[in-house]
Motif scaffolding. Structure first.
Motif, PDB file in Angstrom:
ATOM      1  N   GLU A 112     -23.754  -5.235  16.972  1.00  0.00           N
ATOM      2  CA  GLU A 112     -22.419  -5.693  17.350  1.00  0.00           C
ATOM      3  C   GLU A 112     -22.073  -7.042  16.726  1.00  0.00           C
ATOM      4  O   GLU A 112     -20.905  -7.332  16.459  1.00  0.00           O
ATOM      5  CB  GLU A 112     -22.325  -5.775  18.872  1.00  0.00           C
ATOM      6  CG  GLU A 112     -22.405  -4.416  19.544  1.00  0.00           C
ATOM      7  CD  GLU A 112     -22.706  -4.485  21.029  1.00  0.00           C
ATOM      8  OE1 GLU A 112     -22.094  -3.718  21.792  1.00  0.00           O
ATOM      9  OE2 GLU A 112     -23.563  -5.292  21.437  1.00  0.00           O
ATOM     10  N   GLN A 113     -23.085  -7.874  16.477  1.00  0.00           N
ATOM     11  CA  GLN A 113     -22.833  -9.213  15.964  1.00  0.00           C
ATOM     12  C   GLN A 113     -22.898  -9.339  14.449  1.00  0.00           C
ATOM     13  O   GLN A 113     -22.364 -10.297  13.870  1.00  0.00           O
ATOM     14  CB  GLN A 113     -23.836 -10.203  16.560  1.00  0.00           C
ATOM     15  CG  GLN A 113     -23.635 -10.529  18.010  1.00  0.00           C
ATOM     16  CD  GLN A 113     -24.442 -11.741  18.437  1.00  0.00           C
ATOM     17  OE1 GLN A 113     -24.659 -12.665  17.656  1.00  0.00           O
ATOM     18  NE2 GLN A 113     -24.895 -11.754  19.683  1.00  0.00           N
ATOM     19  N   ALA A 114     -23.559  -8.411  13.784  1.00  0.00           N
ATOM     20  CA  ALA A 114     -23.873  -8.564  12.361  1.00  0.00           C
ATOM     21  C   ALA A 114     -22.661  -8.931  11.510  1.00  0.00           C
ATOM     22  O   ALA A 114     -22.709  -9.884  10.715  1.00  0.00           O
ATOM     23  CB  ALA A 114     -24.531  -7.301  11.831  1.00  0.00           C
ATOM     24  N   ALA A 115     -21.569  -8.193  11.644  1.00  0.00           N
ATOM     25  CA  ALA A 115     -20.388  -8.458  10.821  1.00  0.00           C
ATOM     26  C   ALA A 115     -19.801  -9.834  11.110  1.00  0.00           C
ATOM     27  O   ALA A 115     -19.305 -10.518  10.199  1.00  0.00           O
ATOM     28  CB  ALA A 115     -19.345  -7.372  11.050  1.00  0.00           C
ATOM     29  N   LEU A 116     -19.873 -10.250  12.378  1.00  0.00           N
ATOM     30  CA  LEU A 116     -19.333 -11.562  12.754  1.00  0.00           C
ATOM     31  C   LEU A 116     -20.212 -12.684  12.222  1.00  0.00           C
ATOM     32  O   LEU A 116     -19.714 -13.762  11.850  1.00  0.00           O
ATOM     33  CB  LEU A 116     -19.224 -11.655  14.282  1.00  0.00           C
ATOM     34  CG  LEU A 116     -18.338 -10.598  14.941  1.00  0.00           C
ATOM     35  CD1 LEU A 116     -18.398 -10.721  16.459  1.00  0.00           C
ATOM     36  CD2 LEU A 116     -16.895 -10.724  14.452  1.00  0.00           C
ATOM     37  N   ILE A 117     -21.511 -12.441  12.166  1.00  0.00           N
ATOM     38  CA  ILE A 117     -22.431 -13.431  11.603  1.00  0.00           C
ATOM     39  C   ILE A 117     -22.232 -13.527  10.093  1.00  0.00           C
ATOM     40  O   ILE A 117     -22.130 -14.618   9.522  1.00  0.00           O
ATOM     41  CB  ILE A 117     -23.891 -13.068  11.937  1.00  0.00           C
ATOM     42  CG1 ILE A 117     -24.127 -13.205  13.439  1.00  0.00           C
ATOM     43  CG2 ILE A 117     -24.871 -13.954  11.165  1.00  0.00           C
ATOM     44  CD1 ILE A 117     -25.454 -12.641  13.920  1.00  0.00           C
ATOM     45  N   GLU A 118     -22.160 -12.364   9.443  1.00  0.00           N
ATOM     46  CA  GLU A 118     -21.951 -12.337   8.000  1.00  0.00           C
ATOM     47  C   GLU A 118     -20.600 -12.944   7.619  1.00  0.00           C
ATOM     48  O   GLU A 118     -20.455 -13.526   6.548  1.00  0.00           O
ATOM     49  CB  GLU A 118     -22.046 -10.900   7.501  1.00  0.00           C
ATOM     50  CG  GLU A 118     -23.452 -10.316   7.595  1.00  0.00           C
ATOM     51  CD  GLU A 118     -23.492  -8.819   7.378  1.00  0.00           C
ATOM     52  OE1 GLU A 118     -22.403  -8.207   7.223  1.00  0.00           O
ATOM     53  OE2 GLU A 118     -24.603  -8.258   7.370  1.00  0.00           O
ATOM     54  N   GLY A 119     -19.624 -12.814   8.519  1.00  0.00           N
ATOM     55  CA  GLY A 119     -18.304 -13.379   8.264  1.00  0.00           C
ATOM     56  C   GLY A 119     -18.173 -14.840   8.643  1.00  0.00           C
ATOM     57  O   GLY A 119     -17.090 -15.417   8.530  1.00  0.00           O
ATOM     58  N   GLY A 120     -19.258 -15.446   9.116  1.00  0.00           N
ATOM     59  CA  GLY A 120     -19.250 -16.872   9.435  1.00  0.00           C
ATOM     60  C   GLY A 120     -18.565 -17.221  10.734  1.00  0.00           C
ATOM     61  O   GLY A 120     -18.188 -18.378  10.957  1.00  0.00           O
ATOM     62  N   GLN A 121     -18.406 -16.237  11.638  1.00  0.00           N
ATOM     63  CA  GLN A 121     -17.740 -16.510  12.911  1.00  0.00           C
ATOM     64  C   GLN A 121     -18.724 -16.810  14.051  1.00  0.00           C
ATOM     65  O   GLN A 121     -18.371 -17.463  15.024  1.00  0.00           O
ATOM     66  CB  GLN A 121     -16.853 -15.322  13.289  1.00  0.00           C
ATOM     67  CG  GLN A 121     -15.698 -15.098  12.328  1.00  0.00           C
ATOM     68  CD  GLN A 121     -14.901 -13.858  12.670  1.00  0.00           C
ATOM     69  OE1 GLN A 121     -15.371 -12.732  12.490  1.00  0.00           O
ATOM     70  NE2 GLN A 121     -13.690 -14.046  13.156  1.00  0.00           N
ATOM     71  N   LEU A 122     -19.942 -16.302  13.922  1.00  0.00           N
ATOM     72  CA  LEU A 122     -20.978 -16.585  14.904  1.00  0.00           C
ATOM     73  C   LEU A 122     -22.215 -17.119  14.195  1.00  0.00           C
ATOM     74  O   LEU A 122     -22.482 -16.777  13.038  1.00  0.00           O
ATOM     75  CB  LEU A 122     -21.361 -15.323  15.696  1.00  0.00           C
ATOM     76  CG  LEU A 122     -20.348 -14.782  16.698  1.00  0.00           C
ATOM     77  CD1 LEU A 122     -20.864 -13.483  17.315  1.00  0.00           C
ATOM     78  CD2 LEU A 122     -20.028 -15.798  17.795  1.00  0.00           C
TER      79      LEU A 122
END
Length: 335
Positions: free
Chosen positions: A206-216
């Motif tokens: 659930e978090q991977a895309a947000l981490i890769e996108g620099g949001q988390l």
């Protein structure tokens, strides 16, 4: 006999024949609905939409996915599907987190009410907003210890696996956060990005895309192993706090279920379609891309897995003082 009487008799015979033909139709002869107990965009929702799209390739009907959220540990969705006929036309999209609904007073059934199908799961991790002042788990925990109960944390709904993992961090590291419940992982992650909370516990998938996108910003995996995300090694929390191994790891089991009282025909048809879907390249590629491990267990095998989860989760919550109902009163055996 009058012509009117003959027409009435003929109509009755035809109606009876039509009814018999309908009753003789093989399952499924109309579309199926899957009611996901967690919110749109979360892990349970995503997995169900993916697996249902694959399963319907092996069925003569479509499978429509809706969201039926709310309640305690997804209890609204569980009760909604429970109240539908056990004819296999309404499935419930669920996860391991739903095994705590009963001990939290959401409903009064053991989890063996269901005949489950497990697609798979993804490990949890703890992250903070990208602009957070905390760069390590130790810094976050130290801040929580300095001012207990003031740092807001998102971890889906009460009794979810993410909530249990947050409680495990608190107990294993000796910190206290301010738990803020959300109806699913996606809203909790959005709250972290918006700055409404200062940390979030959800799955890597659930978090991977947000981490890769620099949001988390990831701080630690809640498993014994570290992970590589967006070119960065995320350490295991187990290597940071020795006490965590008393509470972790708690692993996901995401999928769907039909009433256990459904017919053998219904269970067999769903099982065959599920096996074919799980074996597909589409599911394998989806799992690799989205950081999931595929299970494929269903029926009695999956019931045993959920029974173990139910026991562990229920008594863990009881020990942490987070239950409304004694697990033993529901017939849940202590692990």
């Amino acid at each position: 006999m009058t012509s009117g009487a003959v027409k009435l008799i003929t109509a009755a015979v035809l109606a009876a024949g039509a009814g018999g033909a309908a009753a003789a139709q093989e399952y499924p002869f109309r579309d199926i609905t899957t009611a996901v107990v967690w919110g749109a965009g979360g892990g349970t929702d995503s997995i169900n939409r993916m697996i249902m799209a694959e399963m319907e390739k092996h069925l003569p009907v479509s499978i429509n996915v809706i969201n039926q959220t709310g309640g305690v540990a997804g209890s609204n969705g569980l009760v909604y599907v429970m109240n539908q006929p056990d004819d296999g036309y309404t499935l419930v999209g669920l996860s391991e987190s739903n095994v705590t609904a009963a001990v939290q007073g959401g409903w009064d059934k053991k989890f063996d009410y269901w005949h489950p199908f497990i697609v798979g799961g993804s490990p949890d991790l703890i992250s903070v907003p990208a602009d957070s002042p905390y760069n390590t788990l130790e810094e976050l925990v130290d801040a929580a210890k300095a001012d207990p109960g003031t740092i807001p944390a998102a971890a889906s709904g009460a009794g979810s696996i993410h909530h249990l993992n947050l409680l495990a961090i608190q107990n294993g590291a000796g910190a206290e956060f301010l738990f803020v419940p959300y109806q699913g992982s996606a809203p909790g992650q959005e709250a972290a990005i918006a700055g409404e909370v200062q940390l979030v516990v959800t799955s890597l998938a659930e978090q991977a895309a947000l981490i890769e996108g620099g949001q988390l910003k990831p701080l630690a995996m809640l498993t014994p192993d570290s992970a590589e995300i967006a070119g960065t090694t995320v350490p295991s929390a187990f290597d940071i706090y020795d006490g965590l191994d008393q509470y972790l790891p708690l692993m996901q089991a995401i999928g769907f279920a039909v009433h256990d009282s459904a017919s053998d025909e219904v269970k067999g048809v769903l099982g065959e379609a599920f096996e074919q879907a799980i074996a597909s390249d589409v599911v394998a590629e989806w799992a690799e891309t989205n950081n999931y491990t595929v299970s494929g267990a269903y029926g009695e095998e999956a019931q045993e897995i959920f029974s173990t989860l139910e026991s562990n989760f229920a008594y863990t919550l009881q020990e942490l003082g987070a239950t409304e109902v004694d697990p033993a009163s529901l017939g849940i055996e202590r692990p």
